[in-house]
Design a protein around this motif. Structure first.
Motif, short mmCIF file in Angstrom:
data_model
loop_
_atom_site.label_atom_id
_atom_site.label_comp_id
_atom_site.label_asym_id
_atom_site.label_seq_id
_atom_site.Cartn_x
_atom_site.Cartn_y
_atom_site.Cartn_z
N ASP A 170 0.83 -1.16 -0.07
CA ASP A 170 -0.02 -0.11 -0.05
C ASP A 170 0.78 1.28 0.09
OD1 ASP A 170 -2.27 -1.56 -0.05
OD2 ASP A 170 -2.34 -1.39 2.33
N LEU A 171 2.05 1.09 0.75
CA LEU A 171 2.79 2.33 0.79
C LEU A 171 3.37 2.58 -0.63
CD1 LEU A 171 4.74 1.78 4.15
CD2 LEU A 171 2.79 3.27 3.79
N ASN A 172 3.81 1.52 -1.31
CA ASN A 172 4.19 1.72 -2.67
C ASN A 172 3.54 2.35 -3.40
OD1 ASN A 172 6.82 0.46 -1.63
ND2 ASN A 172 6.32 -1.55 -2.53
N ASP A 173 2.18 2.03 -3.58
CA ASP A 173 1.03 2.31 -4.29
C ASP A 173 1.02 3.73 -4.08
OD1 ASP A 173 0.83 -0.21 -5.65
OD2 ASP A 173 -1.21 -0.79 -4.44
N GLN A 174 1.04 4.47 -2.65
CA GLN A 174 0.63 5.73 -2.50
C GLN A 174 1.97 6.52 -3.23
OE1 GLN A 174 0.56 5.43 1.83
NE2 GLN A 174 -1.77 5.25 1.98
N GLN A 175 3.02 5.85 -2.90
CA GLN A 175 4.26 6.53 -3.44
C GLN A 175 4.18 6.86 -4.92
OE1 GLN A 175 7.63 4.74 -1.94
NE2 GLN A 175 6.86 5.35 0.58
N LYS A 176 3.81 5.54 -5.73
CA LYS A 176 3.48 5.75 -7.09
C LYS A 176 2.46 6.66 -7.65
CE LYS A 176 4.95 1.03 -7.95
NZ LYS A 176 4.35 -0.52 -8.23
N ALA A 177 1.28 6.89 -6.81
CA ALA A 177 0.29 7.81 -7.13
C ALA A 177 0.86 9.39 -6.75
CB ALA A 177 -0.85 7.56 -6.17
N MET A 178 1.88 9.33 -6.23
CA MET A 178 2.42 10.66 -5.76
C MET A 178 3.99 10.84 -6.03
SD MET A 178 0.04 11.75 -2.34
CE MET A 178 0.72 10.05 -1.43
N PRO A 179 4.17 10.43 -7.22
CA PRO A 179 5.58 10.38 -7.37
C PRO A 179 6.53 11.75 -6.84
CG PRO A 179 4.56 10.59 -9.49
CD PRO A 179 3.56 10.72 -8.53
N LYS A 180 6.04 12.99 -7.07
CA LYS A 180 6.77 14.15 -6.69
C LYS A 180 6.75 14.24 -5.35
CE LYS A 180 6.16 16.29 -11.14
NZ LYS A 180 5.73 17.50 -11.81
N ALA A 181 6.04 13.66 -4.43
CA ALA A 181 5.93 13.77 -3.00
C ALA A 181 7.24 13.49 -2.28
CB ALA A 181 5.13 12.92 -2.41
N GLU A 182 7.55 14.21 -1.57
CA GLU A 182 8.94 14.08 -0.67
C GLU A 182 8.54 12.93 0.60
OE1 GLU A 182 11.84 16.53 2.26
OE2 GLU A 182 10.21 17.52 1.69
N LYS A 183 9.44 12.10 0.63
CA LYS A 183 9.21 10.88 1.68
C LYS A 183 10.48 11.15 2.66
CE LYS A 183 9.49 5.99 2.20
NZ LYS A 183 10.01 4.73 1.36
N ILE A 184 9.79 11.22 3.78
CA ILE A 184 10.89 11.17 5.05
C ILE A 184 10.55 10.13 6.02
CG2 ILE A 184 11.58 12.60 7.00
CD1 ILE A 184 10.69 15.14 5.44
N VAL A 185 11.50 9.55 6.32
CA VAL A 185 11.41 8.38 7.24
C VAL A 185 12.04 8.86 8.71
CG1 VAL A 185 11.71 6.04 7.71
CG2 VAL A 185 11.41 6.65 5.57
N LEU A 186 11.39 8.98 9.70
CA LEU A 186 11.72 9.18 11.11
C LEU A 186 11.77 7.61 11.96
CD1 LEU A 186 9.70 12.17 11.88
CD2 LEU A 186 11.90 12.12 11.10
N PRO A 187 12.50 7.87 13.06
CA PRO A 187 12.86 6.68 14.00
C PRO A 187 11.46 6.57 14.63
CG PRO A 187 14.26 8.37 14.60
CD PRO A 187 13.60 8.90 13.31
N GLY A 188 10.69 5.44 14.75
CA GLY A 188 9.68 5.32 15.42
C GLY A 188 8.65 4.52 14.56
N GLY A 189 7.28 4.34 15.24
CA GLY A 189 6.12 3.64 14.76
C GLY A 189 5.05 4.49 14.12
N HIS A 190 3.91 4.11 14.45
CA HIS A 190 2.64 4.84 13.86
C HIS A 190 2.61 6.40 14.71
CE1 HIS A 190 -0.89 5.64 11.68
NE2 HIS A 190 -1.64 5.67 12.87
N ASN A 191 2.97 6.31 15.72
CA ASN A 191 2.85 7.42 16.83
C ASN A 191 3.78 8.33 16.85
OD1 ASN A 191 -0.01 6.97 17.55
ND2 ASN A 191 0.88 5.08 18.53
N LEU A 192 4.50 8.91 15.68
CA LEU A 192 5.61 10.02 15.65
C LEU A 192 5.41 11.19 16.29
CD1 LEU A 192 6.49 9.23 11.78
CD2 LEU A 192 7.61 8.44 13.66
N HIS A 193 4.14 11.32 16.63
CA HIS A 193 3.87 12.76 17.44
C HIS A 193 4.46 12.46 18.98
CE1 HIS A 193 0.46 10.44 17.80
NE2 HIS A 193 0.01 11.11 18.76
N LEU A 194 4.27 11.31 19.38
CA LEU A 194 4.97 10.97 20.67
C LEU A 194 6.32 10.37 20.63
CD1 LEU A 194 1.60 8.76 21.81
CD2 LEU A 194 2.17 11.15 22.44
N GLU A 195 6.57 9.65 19.53
CA GLU A 195 7.91 9.06 19.45
C GLU A 195 8.98 9.77 19.13
OE1 GLU A 195 7.23 5.04 17.32
OE2 GLU A 195 5.07 5.10 18.40
N ALA A 196 8.83 10.73 18.13
CA ALA A 196 9.93 11.65 17.52
C ALA A 196 9.36 12.91 17.21
CB ALA A 196 10.33 11.09 16.08
#
Length: 86
Positions: free
Chosen positions: A38-64
């Motif tokens: 699903d993430l790959n499909d989202q990225q294909k649908a928005m090829p110009k989107a900037e992708k950032i990966v942070l350390p943490g899980g789904h709750n980045l507002h708490l984890e990072a």
């Protein structure tokens, strides 16, 4: 898989393809909330989107929170530059 409030995956991806403004996708490197397919499909649908990966899980507002706040501040600054407040 992808499906939100009755919106099918093809319709959802079609909506993503129509986004015409800069967008940033932020993911947690330990998140298992979304399937990789699903993430790959989202990225294909928005090829110009900037992708950032942070350390943490789904709750980045708490984890990072500082890293996430920095990204949001940068996006807000860009938005204010493109669309000045009146």
């Amino acid at each position: 898989g992808i499906g939100f409030n009755g919106i099918s995956k093809p319709k959802y991806l079609g909506l993503l393809k129509r986004i015409g403004v800069p967008i940033t996708l932020i993911y947690g490197d330990k998140s298992n909330f979304n399937r990789q397919e699903d993430l790959n499909d989202q990225q294909k649908a928005m090829p110009k989107a900037e992708k950032i990966v942070l350390p943490g899980g789904h709750n980045l507002h708490l984890e990072a929170p500082k890293a996430l706040a920095k990204i949001i501040s940068g996006a807000k600054a860009l938005t204010n530059k493109l669309i000045p407040e009146s």
